[in-house]
Scaffold this motif. Sequence first.
Motif, PDB file in Angstrom:
ATOM      1  N   HIS A  50       0.835  -1.207   0.000  1.00  0.00           N
ATOM      2  CA  HIS A  50       0.000   0.000   0.000  1.00  0.00           C
ATOM      3  C   HIS A  50       0.869   1.257   0.000  1.00  0.00           C
ATOM      4  O   HIS A  50       0.626   2.182  -0.777  1.00  0.00           O
ATOM      5  N   ALA A  51       1.857   1.295   0.865  1.00  0.00           N
ATOM      6  CA  ALA A  51       2.736   2.478   0.948  1.00  0.00           C
ATOM      7  C   ALA A  51       3.468   2.687  -0.365  1.00  0.00           C
ATOM      8  O   ALA A  51       3.567   3.813  -0.864  1.00  0.00           O
ATOM      9  N   ARG A  52       3.968   1.627  -0.962  1.00  0.00           N
ATOM     10  CA  ARG A  52       4.697   1.733  -2.230  1.00  0.00           C
ATOM     11  C   ARG A  52       3.777   2.203  -3.354  1.00  0.00           C
ATOM     12  O   ARG A  52       4.142   3.046  -4.162  1.00  0.00           O
ATOM     13  N   ARG A  53       2.571   1.672  -3.386  1.00  0.00           N
ATOM     14  CA  ARG A  53       1.627   2.039  -4.446  1.00  0.00           C
ATOM     15  C   ARG A  53       1.214   3.512  -4.350  1.00  0.00           C
ATOM     16  O   ARG A  53       1.195   4.228  -5.345  1.00  0.00           O
ATOM     17  N   TYR A  54       0.890   3.967  -3.135  1.00  0.00           N
ATOM     18  CA  TYR A  54       0.500   5.371  -2.972  1.00  0.00           C
ATOM     19  C   TYR A  54       1.662   6.316  -3.257  1.00  0.00           C
ATOM     20  O   TYR A  54       1.477   7.355  -3.883  1.00  0.00           O
ATOM     21  N   ALA A  55       2.854   5.981  -2.803  1.00  0.00           N
ATOM     22  CA  ALA A  55       4.024   6.833  -3.077  1.00  0.00           C
ATOM     23  C   ALA A  55       4.260   6.931  -4.580  1.00  0.00           C
ATOM     24  O   ALA A  55       4.530   8.006  -5.107  1.00  0.00           O
ATOM     25  N   GLY A  56       4.143   5.822  -5.293  1.00  0.00           N
ATOM     26  CA  GLY A  56       4.325   5.834  -6.742  1.00  0.00           C
ATOM     27  C   GLY A  56       3.251   6.639  -7.458  1.00  0.00           C
ATOM     28  O   GLY A  56       3.521   7.332  -8.441  1.00  0.00           O
ATOM     29  N   ALA A  57       2.015   6.557  -6.962  1.00  0.00           N
ATOM     30  CA  ALA A  57       0.917   7.289  -7.595  1.00  0.00           C
ATOM     31  C   ALA A  57       1.046   8.790  -7.381  1.00  0.00           C
ATOM     32  O   ALA A  57       0.772   9.583  -8.283  1.00  0.00           O
ATOM     33  N   PHE A  58       1.474   9.196  -6.191  1.00  0.00           N
ATOM     34  CA  PHE A  58       1.597  10.622  -5.895  1.00  0.00           C
ATOM     35  C   PHE A  58       2.877  11.228  -6.441  1.00  0.00           C
ATOM     36  O   PHE A  58       2.936  12.429  -6.683  1.00  0.00           O
ATOM     37  N   ASP A  59       3.918  10.442  -6.622  1.00  0.00           N
ATOM     38  CA  ASP A  59       5.217  10.973  -7.031  1.00  0.00           C
ATOM     39  C   ASP A  59       5.318  11.039  -8.550  1.00  0.00           C
ATOM     40  O   ASP A  59       6.031  10.290  -9.187  1.00  0.00           O
ATOM     41  N   ARG A  60       4.568  11.940  -9.130  1.00  0.00           N
ATOM     42  CA  ARG A  60       4.644  12.148 -10.574  1.00  0.00           C
ATOM     43  C   ARG A  60       4.450  13.618 -10.850  1.00  0.00           C
ATOM     44  O   ARG A  60       3.831  14.336 -10.073  1.00  0.00           O
TER      45      ARG A  60
END
Length: 91
Positions: A50-60
Motif C-alpha cells: 500500500h505504501a509503495r503504491r500510494y508513493a508511486g501514484a503521488f510521485d509524478r
Amino acid sequence: MGPRIGFSLMMGCRILGHRFDFTSEGETMSWRCRRGCGAGGSKRYPTVEHARRYAGAFDRDDRRDLGRRAPLVGLFPLRLLYAVRDRRRRP
C-alpha cells in the motif's frame, strides 16, 4: 539557512505551490518539498505494498498536462485554447 533564504523559499512555495517528492520505506510513505522549504510529512499504511503504491501514484509530475486538466476558474483560457487546438487537429 539564513532567515531571508528560508523566507524566500516559503514565499516561493506559498505563491507557486509545493513540489513534493513521495517515497516509501516499509509501511510508511513520506513526502518532502523538493524546494527545501521544510514542508513534509508521513503516513503509515497497513502493508508495504500500500505504501509503495500510494508513493508511486503521488510521485509524478503533472505539469505536462496542465492545460488539459486546468481548473475552471484560474486557467480556463488555457483550457479553451487546448480545446480549440485539439478540435482543429481532428479530421
